[in-house]
Design a protein around this motif. Sequence first.
Motif: not given
Length: 198
Positions: A151-173
Motif C-alpha cells: 500500500f506504500g505505508l509505514r506502520t508503527r505499533e501504538i504504545t503507551e498504552p499498547r492497544l490490541r485489536g481482538r476478534v472473538a466468537l461469542t454466544w450466550r452463556t
Amino acid sequence: MAAVLARFHADHPQVEIALTEDTSEWMLTALRRGELDIAMIGLADEEPPPGIFLQVLVDEPLVAAVAPDDPALTSPDRTSIPLAELRDRPLISLPRGTGIRGVLDRACAQAGFQPHIAFEAAAPLFLAQLAARGLGVAVVPALPAGAASAFGLRTREITEPRLRGRVALTWRTDGPSGPAATVFLDLLRTTLTAPGAD
C-alpha cells in the motif's frame, strides 16, 4: 469462515443459515436479546459482557499506518509511536460501535483527549488506502507481511498504552437457541483457532 459455513452446509443441507453483518456493538445487543445465536465481534473491553461467553480468535497489536512521507513517523529506526503523539493528528478509523474504535476511544479518553476522526470506513484495508493517500493516520490491526509496503505505508505499533485489536466468537452463556446452532457453534469452536494455537 466461508470454509466452515460450506462444511456445515454440506453436512446439514436442510438447515437454513442467516448471516448478518453489522457493528460489534449491534451484534452483541442482538446476541443478548436472542436475535442472534452466535456472533463474531471486535472486542472493545478486556472482559466479556455479563451473560456472554467468548473465544478470542484474533489478537493483534494496533498500529498507526501513514504515507511514507509523513514527517512524524518516517524515522527508519522508530518502530512504535506513543498514543499521545496522535492527539492532534487526523485519524482514519473504523466506525463507532466496532471493537477497534471502542479500544481507541477509551484509550484516548484515559489519555485525556478526544481523537480527531477525519475519516471512517468499515474495512481496515480501505482505511490503509486512505492513509496511503496522505489523508491521515489509519489506526488498524497490524497489517499482514508485505501489505504495508504494497500500500506504500509505514506502520508503527501504538504504545503507551499498547492497544490490541481482538476478534472473538461469542454466544450466550445459556447457549444457542436450538440444536442446529449448537452443532454449528461446536464446529466453529473446534475449527477456528485461537491466537498461538497450533
